[in-house]
Design a protein around this motif. Sequence first.
Motif, mmCIF file in Angstrom:
data_model
loop_
_atom_site.group_PDB
_atom_site.id
_atom_site.type_symbol
_atom_site.label_atom_id
_atom_site.label_comp_id
_atom_site.label_asym_id
_atom_site.label_seq_id
_atom_site.Cartn_x
_atom_site.Cartn_y
_atom_site.Cartn_z
ATOM 1 N N CYS A 6 38.697 47.188 38.495
ATOM 2 C CA CYS A 6 39.933 46.389 38.466
ATOM 3 C C CYS A 6 41.033 47.177 37.746
ATOM 4 O O CYS A 6 40.874 47.556 36.586
ATOM 5 C CB CYS A 6 39.666 45.061 37.757
ATOM 6 S SG CYS A 6 41.166 44.129 37.407
ATOM 7 N N CYS A 9 42.169 45.587 34.472
ATOM 8 C CA CYS A 9 41.184 45.778 33.392
ATOM 9 C C CYS A 9 41.278 47.205 32.843
ATOM 10 O O CYS A 9 41.147 47.416 31.632
ATOM 11 C CB CYS A 9 39.778 45.470 33.885
ATOM 12 S SG CYS A 9 39.413 43.700 33.969
ATOM 13 N N HIS A 48 38.964 39.023 32.389
ATOM 14 C CA HIS A 48 39.096 39.161 33.844
ATOM 15 C C HIS A 48 38.683 37.888 34.557
ATOM 16 O O HIS A 48 37.538 37.449 34.453
ATOM 17 C CB HIS A 48 38.230 40.318 34.356
ATOM 18 C CG HIS A 48 38.276 40.482 35.845
ATOM 19 N ND1 HIS A 48 39.114 41.374 36.484
ATOM 20 C CD2 HIS A 48 37.603 39.825 36.836
ATOM 21 C CE1 HIS A 48 38.944 41.274 37.793
ATOM 22 N NE2 HIS A 48 38.029 40.335 38.031
ATOM 23 N N HIS A 99 43.068 40.293 39.704
ATOM 24 C CA HIS A 99 42.959 39.946 38.282
ATOM 25 C C HIS A 99 44.139 39.022 38.048
ATOM 26 O O HIS A 99 45.297 39.437 38.203
ATOM 27 C CB HIS A 99 43.050 41.227 37.422
ATOM 28 C CG HIS A 99 42.953 41.006 35.946
ATOM 29 N ND1 HIS A 99 42.023 41.651 35.148
ATOM 30 C CD2 HIS A 99 43.691 40.241 35.115
ATOM 31 C CE1 HIS A 99 42.181 41.277 33.889
ATOM 32 N NE2 HIS A 99 43.200 40.419 33.846
HETATM 33 ZN ZN ZN Z 1 40.410 42.746 35.771
#
Ligand code: ZN
Length: 140
Positions: A6, A9, A48, A99
């Motif tokens: 992600c 992230c 997340h 996300h």
């Molecule tokens: Zn994420």
Amino acid sequence: MNVQCCIFCKIIAGQVPCTKIYENEHVLAFMDAGPVSEGHVLVVLKQHTTRLDLTDPLEMAELAKVLPKLAGSVKDAMVADGYNVLCNNGSSAGQVVEHMHFHIIPRKENDGVFNQWPSFQYPEGKADTIAEKIRRNLTL
Ligand code: ZN
Ligand code: AMP
């Protein structure tokens, strides 16, 4: 998309750079790298989750605590006439990064950024039928 790949992230972990606006234990706000207007900012939770409806309400409350001041600072800094706060959920709604995040998009009068709001009228009784369906699915 999982947490490991992600992009947000990775930004939160400091593995991918961002132009940071604000950070606390729960929240990060940074400049959108593909803005739709100058001053376009993204606000994300460090935890997340993919969609708003899958987000812990207490985490969401942490985002809500800082969103008004972030929106105000974007508006004032950009001398904007207004702003949109958007949260796209699902690819059908335009979500690309899975996300959960909020966009703060400063707006000027007649800037043409979102020209169309495709509204329509319900036929008689349909709004009530749909409202009942939504109420049946609501577990608060
Ligand atoms: Zn994420
Ligand atoms: P959405 O369509 O709601 O998923 O929006 C995703 C947003 O993330 C877009 O406005 C992108 O320009 C923005 N974005 C994607 N990658 C990055 C990145 N590495 N840094 C900053 N913004 C990004």
